[in-house]
Write a protein that holds these residues in place. Structure first.
Motif, short mmCIF file in Angstrom:
data_model
loop_
_atom_site.label_atom_id
_atom_site.label_comp_id
_atom_site.label_asym_id
_atom_site.label_seq_id
_atom_site.Cartn_x
_atom_site.Cartn_y
_atom_site.Cartn_z
N VAL A 27 0.80 -1.12 -0.03
CA VAL A 27 -0.05 -0.07 -0.02
C VAL A 27 0.91 1.45 -0.07
CG1 VAL A 27 -1.95 -1.16 1.02
CG2 VAL A 27 -0.26 -0.12 2.55
N MET A 28 1.90 1.10 0.53
CA MET A 28 2.76 2.40 0.76
C MET A 28 3.27 2.67 -0.90
SD MET A 28 5.37 1.71 3.76
CE MET A 28 6.61 2.82 3.16
N GLY A 29 3.63 1.54 -1.79
CA GLY A 29 3.77 1.61 -2.92
C GLY A 29 2.74 2.56 -3.85
N ALA A 30 1.58 2.08 -3.42
CA ALA A 30 0.30 2.60 -4.29
C ALA A 30 0.21 4.04 -3.98
CB ALA A 30 -0.56 2.03 -3.97
N MET A 31 0.55 4.46 -2.53
CA MET A 31 0.50 5.92 -2.11
C MET A 31 1.53 6.75 -2.74
SD MET A 31 -0.69 5.99 1.89
CE MET A 31 0.31 4.89 2.40
N ALA A 32 2.73 6.07 -2.90
CA ALA A 32 3.84 6.67 -3.63
C ALA A 32 3.71 7.12 -4.91
CB ALA A 32 5.15 6.04 -3.45
N ALA A 33 3.19 5.99 -5.53
CA ALA A 33 3.11 6.29 -6.85
C ALA A 33 1.80 7.42 -7.19
CB ALA A 33 2.10 4.91 -7.64
N ILE A 34 0.73 7.57 -6.52
CA ILE A 34 -0.19 8.56 -6.49
C ILE A 34 0.20 9.80 -6.27
CG2 ILE A 34 -2.45 9.52 -5.43
CD1 ILE A 34 -3.23 6.33 -4.86
N ARG A 35 1.16 9.80 -5.28
CA ARG A 35 1.83 11.12 -4.79
C ARG A 35 2.62 11.85 -6.03
NH1 ARG A 35 2.22 9.06 0.57
NH2 ARG A 35 4.31 8.16 -0.03
N GLU A 36 3.41 11.04 -6.56
CA GLU A 36 4.30 11.19 -7.69
C GLU A 36 3.61 11.67 -8.93
OE1 GLU A 36 7.79 12.07 -8.44
OE2 GLU A 36 7.74 10.54 -6.50
N ALA A 37 2.44 10.79 -9.11
CA ALA A 37 1.63 11.39 -10.51
C ALA A 37 0.98 12.85 -10.08
CB ALA A 37 0.30 10.16 -10.69
N ILE A 38 0.60 13.00 -8.98
CA ILE A 38 0.02 14.20 -8.65
C ILE A 38 1.15 15.32 -8.71
CG2 ILE A 38 -0.82 16.03 -6.80
CD1 ILE A 38 -2.30 13.21 -5.73
N ASP A 39 2.17 14.92 -8.27
CA ASP A 39 3.54 16.02 -8.62
C ASP A 39 3.91 16.24 -9.85
OD1 ASP A 39 5.90 17.56 -6.96
OD2 ASP A 39 6.75 15.94 -8.28
N MET A 40 3.70 14.94 -10.73
CA MET A 40 3.99 15.35 -12.21
C MET A 40 2.68 15.91 -12.96
SD MET A 40 5.49 11.39 -12.71
CE MET A 40 6.55 11.79 -14.31
N GLY A 41 1.55 16.16 -12.08
CA GLY A 41 0.74 17.19 -12.89
C GLY A 41 -0.47 16.39 -13.46
N VAL A 42 -0.66 15.19 -13.14
CA VAL A 42 -1.55 14.52 -14.05
C VAL A 42 -2.86 14.38 -13.01
CG1 VAL A 42 -0.07 13.06 -15.36
CG2 VAL A 42 -0.85 12.21 -13.42
#
Length: 220
Positions: free
Chosen positions: A134-149
């Protein structure tokens, strides 16, 4: 009008896909704010629930690495027909050290960012690799938001990654409670679709995420 064969309950007593209206009705009757819909095919019901199986997409998505090069000159582990923004994530646990962690990567329009992290909180470590998943999923979501999607597809192999996020499993432990709280907190920023892949079956993105997760917890 085509006969409805499947009933998807998004919000109800027990969310899920049911094959009879009587079963579905029992989940939504008397439940405040119930959300549900009937479909002719199971694929339509799965899509409504935000759940897909990667095996159904293998004929559409080239998972064998035909996309653009990453920053380090390597070929991405998924092909050019993948969604514009997607991630592969996986979790791991080092039984010798009690460290849990995650690995994976996010790709947005050909730009890739690697995901890795770990922790040793005893309470979360009791869930072993679940915490990393679940930490991996959260990290992916945070990164995607940071990348502007505003939309991301996560390819995962642990069922809880999607089930908890879609409120289909009860959250009765700290690891799942924290995960669901985070996903709920960013729903107005990003739409996340989940695609299940079977682990250790040769899907390059999943295999790479697995290696990164093991590396994060010190397993060679």
């Amino acid at each position: 009008m085509a006969k409805k064969n499947f009933y998807a309950v998004k919000v109800g007593k027990t969310p899920g896909i049911y094959t009879t209206w009587e079963e579905a009705k029992a989940q939504v009757s008397g439940f405040p704010g119930a959300v549900y819909k009937g479909f002719v095919t199971v694929d339509e019901a799965k899509a409504y629930m935000g759940e897909t199986d990667a095996e159904e997409q293998l004929s559409i998505f080239d998972l064998m690495g035909q996309g653009a090069e990453t920053d380090n000159g390597e070929k991405p582990t998924c092909g050019a027909n993948m969604p514009e923004a997607y991630a592969f994530t996986d979790g791991s646990y080092n039984i010798a050290t009690g460290v849990y962690g995650y690995g994976g990567f996010v790709v947005v329009n050909g730009q890739e960012r690697v995901l890795q992290g770990s922790g040793d909180d005893p309470e979360l470590a009791s869930g072993r690799n679940t915490a990393g998943e679940v930490m991996g999923a959260m990290a992916a979501i945070r990164e995607a938001i940071d990348m502007g999607v505003t939309q991301l597809t996560i390819y995962y192999d642990y069922e809880g990654v999607a089930r908890w996020a879609m409120h289909q499993w009860k959250t009765n432990k700290p690891v799942s409670i924290q995960y669901v709280a985070y996903v709920d907190s960013v729903r107005d920023q990003i739409k996340v679709d989940f695609v299940h892949v079977k682990g250790h079956t040769g899907i390059p993105g999943n295999e790479r995420a697995d290696r990164l997760a093991k590396e994060a917890v010190g397993i060679e």
